[in-house]
Design a protein around this motif. Structure first.
Motif, PDB file in Angstrom:
ATOM      1  N   CYS A 181      -8.757   1.755  -3.436  1.00  0.00           N
ATOM      2  CA  CYS A 181      -8.167   2.950  -2.824  1.00  0.00           C
ATOM      3  C   CYS A 181      -9.238   3.609  -1.962  1.00  0.00           C
ATOM      4  O   CYS A 181     -10.245   4.108  -2.484  1.00  0.00           O
ATOM      5  CB  CYS A 181      -7.672   3.898  -3.909  1.00  0.00           C
ATOM      6  SG  CYS A 181      -6.721   5.301  -3.269  1.00  0.00           S
TER       7      CYS A 181
ATOM      8  N   ASP B  83      -1.175  10.786   0.263  1.00  0.00           N
ATOM      9  CA  ASP B  83      -1.887   9.539  -0.017  1.00  0.00           C
ATOM     10  C   ASP B  83      -0.957   8.524  -0.675  1.00  0.00           C
ATOM     11  O   ASP B  83      -0.073   8.890  -1.453  1.00  0.00           O
ATOM     12  CB  ASP B  83      -3.081   9.794  -0.945  1.00  0.00           C
ATOM     13  CG  ASP B  83      -4.103  10.741  -0.324  1.00  0.00           C
ATOM     14  OD1 ASP B  83      -4.148  10.815   0.916  1.00  0.00           O
ATOM     15  OD2 ASP B  83      -4.842  11.394  -1.093  1.00  0.00           O
ATOM     16  N   THR B  84      -1.160   7.257  -0.377  1.00  0.00           N
ATOM     17  CA  THR B  84      -0.338   6.206  -0.973  1.00  0.00           C
ATOM     18  C   THR B  84      -0.995   5.558  -2.188  1.00  0.00           C
ATOM     19  O   THR B  84      -0.454   4.624  -2.769  1.00  0.00           O
ATOM     20  CB  THR B  84      -0.018   5.115   0.071  1.00  0.00           C
ATOM     21  OG1 THR B  84      -1.225   4.604   0.619  1.00  0.00           O
ATOM     22  CG2 THR B  84       0.848   5.691   1.183  1.00  0.00           C
TER      23      THR B  84
ATOM     24  N   CYS C  39      -4.206  -0.244  -6.611  1.00  0.00           N
ATOM     25  CA  CYS C  39      -4.342  -1.275  -5.570  1.00  0.00           C
ATOM     26  C   CYS C  39      -4.598  -2.657  -6.143  1.00  0.00           C
ATOM     27  O   CYS C  39      -4.876  -3.593  -5.389  1.00  0.00           O
ATOM     28  CB  CYS C  39      -5.471  -0.896  -4.609  1.00  0.00           C
ATOM     29  SG  CYS C  39      -5.273   0.743  -3.861  1.00  0.00           S
TER      30      CYS C  39
ATOM     31  N   GLN D 294      -5.496   5.070   1.156  1.00  0.00           N
ATOM     32  CA  GLN D 294      -4.620   3.909   1.178  1.00  0.00           C
ATOM     33  C   GLN D 294      -5.305   2.751   0.466  1.00  0.00           C
ATOM     34  O   GLN D 294      -6.516   2.763   0.266  1.00  0.00           O
ATOM     35  CB  GLN D 294      -4.317   3.490   2.618  1.00  0.00           C
ATOM     36  CG  GLN D 294      -3.849   4.593   3.536  1.00  0.00           C
ATOM     37  CD  GLN D 294      -3.891   4.146   4.989  1.00  0.00           C
ATOM     38  OE1 GLN D 294      -3.712   2.972   5.304  1.00  0.00           O
ATOM     39  NE2 GLN D 294      -4.142   5.085   5.893  1.00  0.00           N
TER      40      GLN D 294
ATOM     41  N   THR E  89       0.808  -1.203   0.000  1.00  0.00           N
ATOM     42  CA  THR E  89       0.000   0.000   0.000  1.00  0.00           C
ATOM     43  C   THR E  89       0.845   1.259   0.000  1.00  0.00           C
ATOM     44  O   THR E  89       0.331   2.343  -0.165  1.00  0.00           O
ATOM     45  CB  THR E  89      -0.902   0.037   1.236  1.00  0.00           C
ATOM     46  OG1 THR E  89      -0.084   0.107   2.403  1.00  0.00           O
ATOM     47  CG2 THR E  89      -1.770  -1.186   1.298  1.00  0.00           C
ATOM     48  N   ALA E  90       2.170   1.112   0.219  1.00  0.00           N
ATOM     49  CA  ALA E  90       3.016   2.292   0.323  1.00  0.00           C
ATOM     50  C   ALA E  90       3.719   2.626  -0.986  1.00  0.00           C
ATOM     51  O   ALA E  90       4.613   3.442  -1.026  1.00  0.00           O
ATOM     52  CB  ALA E  90       4.065   2.090   1.421  1.00  0.00           C
TER      53      ALA E  90
END
Length: 485
Positions: free
Chosen positions: A215, A197-198, A205, A228, A47-48
């Motif tokens: 997301c 935001d990631t 995602c 995220q 997620t990062a």
């Protein structure tokens, strides 16, 4: 306190307690800390990753009004709108056996109340259901989200937590709508999109394995949420995963999917009953989908030449899930005061993958990790439930889930022996991903009530991390997937 000692011993026994598992069990029995498996931090998870430029929203247009859907699937709010407050549930007829309300005029706790009719375990009911038209009706820090907007699942307009009300409140001119369904319940939020935001859209995602990645806006209470990648993090039984997404039937009014179950709900407010009912209805849908999942699992075992013992246990597990779904639909119906059951589930007949890599990855994610966490969650739920009848029904589910987890680990042990390096590499990849996904707290739900089997997000997250360390870790060591220490 070694909270999950019995679960660990049960799963290690299913594996024959080989390898370094004996020392693991001995350590836990002597009061020492159980063996630890490393849990990656959120910063190391998928997620990062940097947001994809393809996920950028279109430039803000000052002439836009209301809810705006972008080409990348994002939905944001350019201006406040008035929603349709219609509630599509039958009105109270006045002939029901128990009447919490008789007409819409009796429903005054919130605006746009409707006195709706339903049938529960001990007869027919009438109760209040509420919707909204404007933000002002929802109160401070909330906004009214219209039914049918974006990915919203609710069938009527709902009040959502809002750290922004329109695009003008945000530095990037995007006050986004997040409808985060984690597998058990939906959390609806309005939040600004920012550089912190990631993820920028659901497309960022899609690398999340078999998790329904999207997301979404997430954050602890009192903190501004950030966007995220969220997954199907609510683990109850074995999900039915099709094309990387957990599928389940939508609810419909039907009485033939309920167990004979009665428990006291009079102490709960109507609002609390509805929220807790929605939680259990979502669990019921996942249990219902698990019937199909175990049926597909049985066919995969046959296709890969599995021993008769595993095939037989998979068939039994499928029948267990019928009972689990009936219990959960009974709980949801009793709380809501109306019949709740499953609609059609056409995804049950979707194309089946039977190659070794797909089989092992799904087995790890959905079985070894998912069902182990589900069994532990079932045990944790029992600690707070007071009603004897409800507790007995949930205890049966928790015991069954422990057997299902044992089946998953035994199947993995067989697959590692039968298919060698190919299966081992697939298992190691899947465990690494699973530990990242379940190493975080799930999103805060709309309700927390341990007496009726609804755990809080922080409690659930902490317990899952404990299970990953004290149960999954020793099992990995037993199979040689983590070096003995």
């Amino acid at each position: 306190m070694d909270r999950y000692r019995s679960l660990r011993i049960s799963l290690l026994a299913a594996l024959g307690a080989a390898g370094c598992s004996a020392s693991s069990t001995a350590a836990s029995g002597s009061g020492e800390s159980p063996p630890v498996v490393a849990i990656p931090t959120a910063s190391s998870s998928a997620t990062a990753e940097a947001p994809s430029p393809d996920g950028e929203p279109e430039p803000s247009n000052p002439t836009r009004t209301g809810w705006v859907a972008e080409k990348n699937g994002n939905v944001h709010r350019a201006s406040r709108v008035t929603c349709d407050a219609t509630i599509d549930l039958p009105a109270c007829a006045g002939t029901e056996s128990r009447l919490s309300c008789k007409t819409d005029a009796d429903c005054t706790e919130k605006p746009h109340g409707k006195c709706t009719s339903g049938v529960g375990q001990i007869g027919t009911y009438c109760g209040c259901t509420y919707a909204c038209e404007t933000d002002d009706e929802c109160g401070a820090g909330q906004a009214c989200v219209c039914k049918g907007t974006g990915a919203l699942r609710a069938r009527h307009s709902v009040c959502a937590e809002a750290s922004c009300s329109t695009d003008a409140d945000c530095s990037e001119n995007s006050c986004g709508l997040s409808a985060y369904f984690n597998g058990c319940y939906e959390k609806v939020t309005l939040a600004c999109r920012t550089k912190e935001d990631t993820c920028r859209s659901d497309a960022d995602c899609q690398k999340l394995p078999r998790s329904g990645g999207a997301c979404v806006a997430r954050g602890q209470k009192g903190e501004k949420p950030t966007w995220q990648c969220g997954s199907m993090s609510c683990v109850i039984g074995r999900p039915l995963v099709i094309s990387g997404e957990a599928r389940a039937a939508k609810p419909r009014a039907r009485a033939d999917w309920r167990a004979a179950l009665d428990f006291e709900v009079d102490a709960l407010s109507l609002e609390a009953r509805e929220a807790i009912s929605a939680h259990h209805a979502a669990i019921a849908a996942m249990e219902h989908a698990s019937i199909a999942s175990f049926s597909r699992f049985t066919l995969q075992l046959l296709a890969l030449g599995a021993p008769a013992e595993l095939v037989a246990e998979a068939q039994i597990a499928s029948l267990d899930e019928v009972t689990h779904a009936q219990v959960e639909y009974a709980i949801a119906s009793r709380l809501a005061g109306r019949f709740i059951g499953p609609d059609k589930l056409p995804e049950a007949t979707a194309r089946l993958e039977s190659d070794v890599i797909s089989f092992v990855e799904a087995l790890v994610m959905e079985g070894c990790v998912g069902e182990t966490l589900g069994a532990a969650e079932g045990q944790e739920v029992l600690r707070g439930v007071r009603d004897d009848g409800l507790r007995a029904a949930l205890a049966k589910i928790a015991a069954d889930e422990e057997r299902h987890a044992a089946l998953a680990w035994k199947t993995l042990q067989w697959a590692l022996g039968a298919f060698g390096a190919e299966a081992r590499e697939a298992a190691e990849r899947a465990f690494a991903r699973a530990l990242v996904i379940h190493g975080e707290d799930p999103a805060e739900g709309p309700v927390e009530n341990e007496e009726f089997g609804v755990l809080g997000a922080r409690t659930l997250g902490a317990r899952r991390r404990e299970v990953l360390r004290s149960v999954v870790g020793p099992c990995l060591r037993t199979l040689g997937l983590v070096a003995c220490s």
